[in-house]
Write a protein that holds these residues in place. Structure first.
Motif, PDB file in Angstrom:
ATOM      1  N   GLY A  24       0.844  -1.260  -0.102  1.00  0.00           N
ATOM      2  CA  GLY A  24      -0.093  -0.046  -0.080  1.00  0.00           C
ATOM      3  C   GLY A  24       0.794   1.129   0.012  1.00  0.00           C
ATOM      4  O   GLY A  24       2.053   1.268  -0.265  1.00  0.00           O
ATOM      5  N   SER A  25       0.162   2.199   0.251  1.00  0.00           N
ATOM      6  CA  SER A  25       0.822   3.735   0.174  1.00  0.00           C
ATOM      7  C   SER A  25       1.848   3.959   1.193  1.00  0.00           C
ATOM      8  O   SER A  25       1.878   3.363   2.422  1.00  0.00           O
ATOM      9  N   GLY A  73      -0.571  -5.536  -6.446  1.00  0.00           N
ATOM     10  CA  GLY A  73      -0.557  -4.681  -7.535  1.00  0.00           C
ATOM     11  C   GLY A  73      -0.254  -3.361  -7.055  1.00  0.00           C
ATOM     12  O   GLY A  73      -0.143  -2.469  -7.729  1.00  0.00           O
ATOM     13  N   GLU A  74       0.215  -3.348  -5.949  1.00  0.00           N
ATOM     14  CA  GLU A  74       0.460  -1.949  -4.989  1.00  0.00           C
ATOM     15  C   GLU A  74       2.060  -2.317  -4.957  1.00  0.00           C
ATOM     16  O   GLU A  74       2.664  -3.320  -4.961  1.00  0.00           O
ATOM     17  N   ASP A  75       2.404  -1.055  -4.431  1.00  0.00           N
ATOM     18  CA  ASP A  75       3.940  -1.226  -3.729  1.00  0.00           C
ATOM     19  C   ASP A  75       3.963  -2.081  -2.474  1.00  0.00           C
ATOM     20  O   ASP A  75       3.329  -1.902  -1.590  1.00  0.00           O
ATOM     21  N   SER A  76       4.914  -3.029  -2.707  1.00  0.00           N
ATOM     22  CA  SER A  76       4.844  -4.207  -1.593  1.00  0.00           C
ATOM     23  C   SER A  76       6.327  -4.385  -1.077  1.00  0.00           C
ATOM     24  O   SER A  76       7.171  -4.123  -1.932  1.00  0.00           O
ATOM     25  N   PHE A 108      -4.717  -8.624   1.904  1.00  0.00           N
ATOM     26  CA  PHE A 108      -3.583  -8.891   0.961  1.00  0.00           C
ATOM     27  C   PHE A 108      -4.198  -9.168  -0.423  1.00  0.00           C
ATOM     28  O   PHE A 108      -4.181  -8.640  -1.534  1.00  0.00           O
ATOM     29  N   THR A 109      -4.975 -10.465  -0.291  1.00  0.00           N
ATOM     30  CA  THR A 109      -5.456 -11.207  -1.285  1.00  0.00           C
ATOM     31  C   THR A 109      -6.687 -10.300  -2.036  1.00  0.00           C
ATOM     32  O   THR A 109      -7.035  -9.933  -3.157  1.00  0.00           O
ATOM     33  N   ASN A 115      -7.357  -5.003  -7.422  1.00  0.00           N
ATOM     34  CA  ASN A 115      -6.304  -4.480  -8.175  1.00  0.00           C
ATOM     35  C   ASN A 115      -6.220  -5.255  -9.607  1.00  0.00           C
ATOM     36  O   ASN A 115      -5.376  -5.036 -10.454  1.00  0.00           O
ATOM     37  N   GLY A 116      -7.244  -6.252  -9.798  1.00  0.00           N
ATOM     38  CA  GLY A 116      -7.217  -7.180 -11.269  1.00  0.00           C
ATOM     39  C   GLY A 116      -6.348  -8.111 -11.237  1.00  0.00           C
ATOM     40  O   GLY A 116      -5.966  -8.849 -12.204  1.00  0.00           O
ATOM     41  N   LYS A 117      -5.546  -8.363 -10.154  1.00  0.00           N
ATOM     42  CA  LYS A 117      -4.371  -9.520 -10.059  1.00  0.00           C
ATOM     43  C   LYS A 117      -5.009 -10.931 -10.147  1.00  0.00           C
ATOM     44  O   LYS A 117      -4.451 -11.808 -10.632  1.00  0.00           O
ATOM     45  N   LEU A 118      -6.060 -10.891  -9.493  1.00  0.00           N
ATOM     46  CA  LEU A 118      -6.858 -12.278  -9.419  1.00  0.00           C
ATOM     47  C   LEU A 118      -8.378 -11.868  -9.631  1.00  0.00           C
ATOM     48  O   LEU A 118      -8.711 -10.907  -9.305  1.00  0.00           O
TER      49      LEU A 118
END
Length: 441
Positions: A24-25, A73-76, A108-109, A115-118
């Motif tokens: 996240g941010s 899909g975010e900064d991780s 997280f999931t 975010n369209g990853k799954l």
């Protein structure tokens, strides 16, 4: 980008390594404060983690994943720490001071889905994979994570959309130069798809059984030897065995693996009429568990002098197994009428137990194996399948002149299938789906 979160992704307690995940941010900013600088993306880098006063917390491996090329899909980021409780608690306290918050279960999931990853079916597969207890449960979850379930539903949905396009063309452009039978052309595809949905519903329980476990109930009169059989099958003293009738008062569930599949084997209270309030409740629970089981093992004392065995007769189906127990005892064995398979056995005879275990394995494998990926692995999939089938059935029974009604029913069927992957109306199911996840996933 949403607010920053963190969680311990490994099991709590003392361990060699503990992994803390961040997403996240402000994750990049927090990582710079904690580890001094951002490492190269996707490259494990040894860094000294420092507290606010500059004191060293730990020497750890740090991984940085810049969004959108990450799981969420975010900064991780991931911190691979030494697994002592003091180190983990101190790092997590520091992350809180840096503006991140503790993640909720499955967050997280959920972010990966949003975010369209799954898609939603793949997200559910993540939880199933974490919970998998057998290799075949893991395989089913991995196939679903790879998109097997999603592709099947999307194929059905695409077929419905093609049929819907024909129906809507007939509704929206009645004066255009279209073939007179444009609406009728949708019927063959709809009829074929309805057949596929019905077949899928007939097979739908298979996926749920693989995921949750195949349920086998031991039923019979008191002192028929159910508890002894349970212990012999699982090869440990899981149930109390005494000569006193009614020793088992509640359902004793024991998991085991047969043919690679998870099985729940249940010892139940002896079925009989009794004035004892506690035993009566045990009999009620025994009957309920037996009625919901996938297979019942009707255990009968083959040398019993009374007719107590009759009490459980109404629970048995022709597809169940009759176990003529205590076959090692001398004397004339009972003769019972039973349409299904019967097995003479003794818990003292290892060959008998091996044979029984083999027959149970055959039953489980026959019930749960299949060439195609199951159409449902959860109850909500089953509900969506049934809803789509019902809508399509109504569409095909609609009079030809009511094309608008037919089109609406096809649209409802397509929406029902789309809910499985979360293409539409995801908010109604997101909370239920992700609440079952563990923290850190």
């Amino acid at each position: 980008m949403r607010d920053g979160i963190f969680a311990l992704a490994t099991a709590p307690g003392r361990a060699a390594v503990a992994v803390v995940r961040l997403s996240g941010s402000h994750v990049g900013e927090a990582l710079i404060n904690l580890a001094g600088a951002l490492p190269a993306p996707r490259l494990a880098t040894l860094r000294r983690l420092k507290d606010a006063d500059g004191a060293t917390i730990d020497q750890a491996l740090v991984l940085w994943f810049e969004g959108p090329a990450s799981y969420t899909g975010e900064d991780s980021a991931e911190l691979h720490l030494h697994g002592g409780r003091a180190v983990v608690e101190r790092v997590m306290l520091r992350l809180g001071e840096l503006g991140l918050r503790l993640a909720e279960p499955g967050e997280f999931t959920r972010r990966a889905f949003e975010n369209g990853k799954l898609d939603l079916a793949q997200a559910e597969a993540v939880a199933d994979l974490v919970d998998a207890e057998t290799a075949l449960q893991a395989k089913q979850a991995l196939d679903q994570l790879g998109g097997a379930l999603s592709r099947r539903y999307e194929s059905w949905r695409e077929s419905l959309l093609e049929a819907l396009a024909l129906l809507e063309a007939a509704v929206d452009f009645p004066d255009e130069d279209l073939p007179e039978d444009v609406a009728a052309r949708a019927h063959p595809a709809m009829t074929m798809l309805l057949g596929e949905l019905r077949e899928a519903l007939a097979d739908a329980e298979r996926g749920r059984r693989v995921r949750d476990g195949y349920r086998i109930a031991l039923i019979g009169a008191p002192n028929a030897g159910k508890s002894s059989l349970l212990n012999a099958l699982v090869e440990r003293d899981a149930a109390i065995v005494t000569a006193i009738p009614g020793t088992t008062r509640d359902v004793v569930e024991v998991p085991l693996v047969l043919g690679g599949y998870k099985v729940l084997l249940a010892d139940t209270a002896g079925v009989r009429k009794t004035s004892d309030e506690v035993e009566s409740e045990g009999v009620r629970r025994a009957r309920r568990w037996a009625e919901e089981a996938d297979l019942r093992l009707w255990v009968v004392d083959s040398h019993g002098a009374d007719s107590a065995w009759r009490e459980a007769r109404d629970l048995v189906r022709s597809t169940d197994l009759l176990l003529m127990n205590k076959s090692d005892l001398p004397g004339q064995a009972l003769e019972l009428e039973f349409e299904g398979e019967r097995i003479a056995c003794s818990t003292w005879n290892s060959a008998d137990m091996d044979h029984l275990r083999g027959r149970l394995t055959d039953r489980v494998v026959d019930a749960l194996s299949g060439a195609d990926f199951p159409a449902a692995t959860r109850l909500r999939h089953l509900d969506s399948l049934a809803e789509a089938r019902d809508a399509l059935t109504r569409a095909l029974s609609t009079k030809p002149e009511l094309i608008e009604v037919m089109a609406e029913e096809v649209r409802l069927a397509a929406r029902a299938l789309a809910r499985v992957t979360g293409r539409i109306d995801p908010e109604a199911v997101l909370g239920k789906v992700f609440s079952s996840f563990c923290i850190g996933k």
